[in-house]
Design an enzyme around this catalytic site. Structure first.
Site, PDB file in Angstrom:
ATOM      1  N   GLY A  10      35.184  41.727  42.517  1.00  7.58           N
ATOM      2  CA  GLY A  10      36.545  41.803  41.979  1.00  7.58           C
ATOM      3  C   GLY A  10      37.048  43.238  42.011  1.00  7.58           C
ATOM      4  N   ARG A  78      34.059  39.002  48.229  1.00  2.00           N
ATOM      5  CA  ARG A  78      32.747  38.489  47.813  1.00  2.00           C
ATOM      6  C   ARG A  78      32.236  37.758  49.048  1.00  2.00           C
ATOM      7  NH1 ARG A  78      33.364  38.873  42.075  1.00  2.00           N
ATOM      8  NH2 ARG A  78      35.455  38.373  41.384  1.00  2.00           N
ATOM      9  N   ASP A 109      27.963  43.813  38.985  1.00  2.00           N
ATOM     10  CA  ASP A 109      26.565  43.383  39.073  1.00  2.00           C
ATOM     11  C   ASP A 109      26.240  42.649  40.375  1.00  2.00           C
ATOM     12  OD1 ASP A 109      28.087  41.238  38.180  1.00  2.00           O
ATOM     13  OD2 ASP A 109      26.449  40.355  37.032  1.00  2.00           O
ATOM     14  N   THR A 132      34.301  47.563  37.931  1.00  3.85           N
ATOM     15  CA  THR A 132      34.635  46.212  37.469  1.00  3.85           C
ATOM     16  C   THR A 132      35.420  46.327  36.181  1.00  3.85           C
ATOM     17  OG1 THR A 132      33.757  44.195  36.451  1.00  3.85           O
ATOM     18  CG2 THR A 132      32.277  46.073  36.480  1.00  3.85           C
ATOM     19  N   ASP A 134      35.325  44.332  33.852  1.00  3.32           N
ATOM     20  CA  ASP A 134      34.608  43.654  32.765  1.00  3.32           C
ATOM     21  C   ASP A 134      33.805  44.566  31.832  1.00  3.32           C
ATOM     22  OD1 ASP A 134      35.616  41.301  33.688  1.00  3.32           O
ATOM     23  OD2 ASP A 134      33.782  40.642  34.691  1.00  3.32           O
ATOM     24  N   ASP A 136      30.743  45.328  31.955  1.00  4.10           N
ATOM     25  CA  ASP A 136      29.524  44.606  31.587  1.00  4.10           C
ATOM     26  C   ASP A 136      28.264  45.185  32.243  1.00  4.10           C
ATOM     27  OD1 ASP A 136      30.239  43.904  34.147  1.00  4.10           O
ATOM     28  OD2 ASP A 136      29.996  41.747  33.872  1.00  4.10           O
ATOM     29  N   ARG A 169      54.967  31.623  15.411  1.00  2.00           N
ATOM     30  CA  ARG A 169      53.949  30.855  16.128  1.00  2.00           C
ATOM     31  C   ARG A 169      52.633  31.605  16.205  1.00  2.00           C
ATOM     32  NH1 ARG A 169      57.821  29.322  21.167  1.00  2.00           N
ATOM     33  NH2 ARG A 169      58.354  27.214  20.515  1.00  2.00           N
ATOM     34  N   MET A 176      40.367  38.213  30.833  1.00  2.00           N
ATOM     35  CA  MET A 176      39.213  38.032  31.720  1.00  2.00           C
ATOM     36  C   MET A 176      37.907  38.399  31.019  1.00  2.00           C
ATOM     37  SD  MET A 176      40.211  38.934  35.615  1.00  2.00           S
ATOM     38  CE  MET A 176      40.944  37.647  36.636  1.00  2.00           C
ATOM     39  N   GLY A 177      36.827  37.993  31.608  1.00  2.00           N
ATOM     40  CA  GLY A 177      35.497  38.240  31.041  1.00  2.00           C
ATOM     41  C   GLY A 177      34.712  36.943  31.084  1.00  2.00           C
ATOM     42  N   ARG A 178      34.143  36.663  32.251  1.00  2.00           N
ATOM     43  CA  ARG A 178      33.399  35.411  32.442  1.00  2.00           C
ATOM     44  C   ARG A 178      32.171  35.351  31.566  1.00  2.00           C
ATOM     45  NH1 ARG A 178      33.232  34.299  38.760  1.00  2.00           N
ATOM     46  NH2 ARG A 178      33.262  36.558  38.626  1.00  2.00           N
ATOM     47  N   ARG A 218      48.969  33.372   2.805  1.00  2.00           N
ATOM     48  CA  ARG A 218      49.291  34.744   2.381  1.00  2.00           C
ATOM     49  C   ARG A 218      50.547  35.277   3.085  1.00  2.00           C
ATOM     50  NH1 ARG A 218      45.164  37.824   3.828  1.00  2.00           N
ATOM     51  NH2 ARG A 218      43.642  36.242   4.308  1.00  2.00           N
ATOM     52  N   SER A 222      53.004  34.957  12.063  1.00  2.16           N
ATOM     53  CA  SER A 222      52.588  34.881  13.468  1.00  2.16           C
ATOM     54  C   SER A 222      51.125  35.291  13.564  1.00  2.16           C
ATOM     55  CB  SER A 222      53.442  35.802  14.341  1.00  2.16           C
ATOM     56  OG  SER A 222      53.051  37.141  14.163  1.00  2.16           O
ATOM     57  N   ARG A 262      43.854  42.840  36.703  1.00  5.38           N
ATOM     58  CA  ARG A 262      43.118  43.562  37.745  1.00  5.38           C
ATOM     59  C   ARG A 262      44.004  44.531  38.511  1.00  5.38           C
ATOM     60  NH1 ARG A 262      38.846  39.519  39.804  1.00  5.38           N
ATOM     61  NH2 ARG A 262      39.702  39.820  41.866  1.00  5.38           N
TER      62      ARG A 262
END
Ligand code: F6P
Length: 329
Positions: A10, A78, A109, A132, A134, A136, A169, A176-178, A218, A222, A262
């Site tokens: 990625g 990839r 990785d 990356t 991420d 990670d 609302r 992201m972050g698999r 309280r 939102s 990204r």
């Protein structure tokens, strides 16, 4: 030496600044740089960047002006073909054929797993850079692209908060972050979110609904919940359904930020990190290092074996998660 550089997996904002650092450091010390397009796939296809003179070599000018842009100007991919013995051997043969004796893969990785496989059949030096969004990877406090991705996500959360307040609302914003909750936790804290769901901690639906009822009683009108795409209970849409079924008192909407995170011009932090690790990677190769990633830990450059960058799950500092909880009142 002749050093190859490529981006894989990625893409991440700051990869261009990293390529620039590799090219400028290497050439200024008398080495040659081959830009490999499209990651491992480009290596298999012998797809190289060509300079102004049409040669397959990068020059000092090839990287001019690129640092401020997101994406990866050498492209990224990839490669399924590389993930086979035949593919790895062909990549090694192509490196030998083009007399490349050092390699700087920029990626995450998956990229470093690939580098370990390649090192089994190629005797050149490989020093990677952590690219990356991420964050990670072990062996570096932050990865290239993480800071920009969080900044993008926080800008989005701020905008969503405006409409959340107008319509009273709750929004579930998926980031992201698999396998990692870093983007989610940093976005939640910076975006003053009330709740965050990440793969690293159990998502307890009844407990969240109790908290939401409490917030409503309280006077909160939102709510912002940040969900890492890889949360073990499911994505934002699934979590929303579960919360509604369990009695969530708020009217809800879901927003999936996706690949927006990204892109974009890299933050100064990402440019600085990318420049530092790109420079260190070349230095390490020239000094004879191989099989390592160049990272920064506590402000100091550090080399970490590829295997150690992904062997353990990089822990989210627990104080960040508890701070989010403490401040959500
Ligand atoms: O590895 C980075 C990452 O952004 C993950 O967080 C995400 O799950 C994945 O890439 C998606 O990548 P792609 O759409 O390129 O397969």
């Amino acid at each position: 030496m002749r050093i190859g550089v490529f981006c894989s997996g990625g893409d991440a904002p700051g990869m261009n600044a990293c390529i620039r650092a590799v090219v400028r450091r290497a050439i200024s010390e008398g080495h040659e740089v081959v830009g490999i397009n499209r990651g491992y796939q480009g290596l298999l296809d012998e797809d190289f960047f060509t300079n102004e003179a049409g040669e397959p070599l990068m020059t000092l000018r090839s990287v001019s002006g690129w640092s401020r842009f997101g994406g990866a100007f050498l492209r990224s991919s990839r490669s399924a073909e590389f993930q086979s013995d035949v593919g790895v051997k062909k990549a090694a043969a192509n490196l030998a054929k083009h007399r490349i004796d050092g390699l700087v893969p920029i990626g995450g990785d998956g990229t470093f797993h690939g580098a370990v496989d390649l090192a089994k059949c190629w005797d050149g030096r490989i020093v990677g850079c952590p690219g990356t969004i991420d964050n990670d990877l072990m062996g570096t406090d932050f990865t290239i692209g993480f800071s920009t991705a969080v900044q993008t996500a926080v800008e989005a959360v701020d905008k969503i908060r405006d409409t959340a307040e107008s319509h009273e609302r709750m929004f579930l914003v998926e980031v992201m972050g698999r396998h990692s909750g870093f983007i989610a936790v940093h976005t939640a804290l910076a975006g003053a979110a009330e709740c965050v769901c990440i793969p690293e901690t159990k998502t307890d639906i009844p407990a969240i609904v109790r908290d939401l009822r409490d917030l409503k009683s309280r006077g909160k009108n939102s709510v912002m919940m940040i969900v890492a795409e890889g949360d073990e209970e499911g994505d934002a849409v699934k979590l929303n359904e579960e919360l509604q079924a369990a009695g969530n008192p708020f009217s809800t909407r879901c927003v999936i930020l996706g690949h927006l995170q990204r892109g974009g011009s890299p933050s100064p932090e990402d440019r600085i990190l990318a420049s530092s690790v790109g420079d260190s990677a070349v230095q390490a190769i020239v000094n004879g290092q191989t099989g390592v990633m160049a990272g920064i830990v506590g402000g100091q450059s550090r080399l970490t074996r590829f295997e150690d960058t992904y062997a353990e799950h990089k822990p989210i500092p627990p104080e960040l998660s508890s701070l989010i909880e403490r401040l959500a009142r």
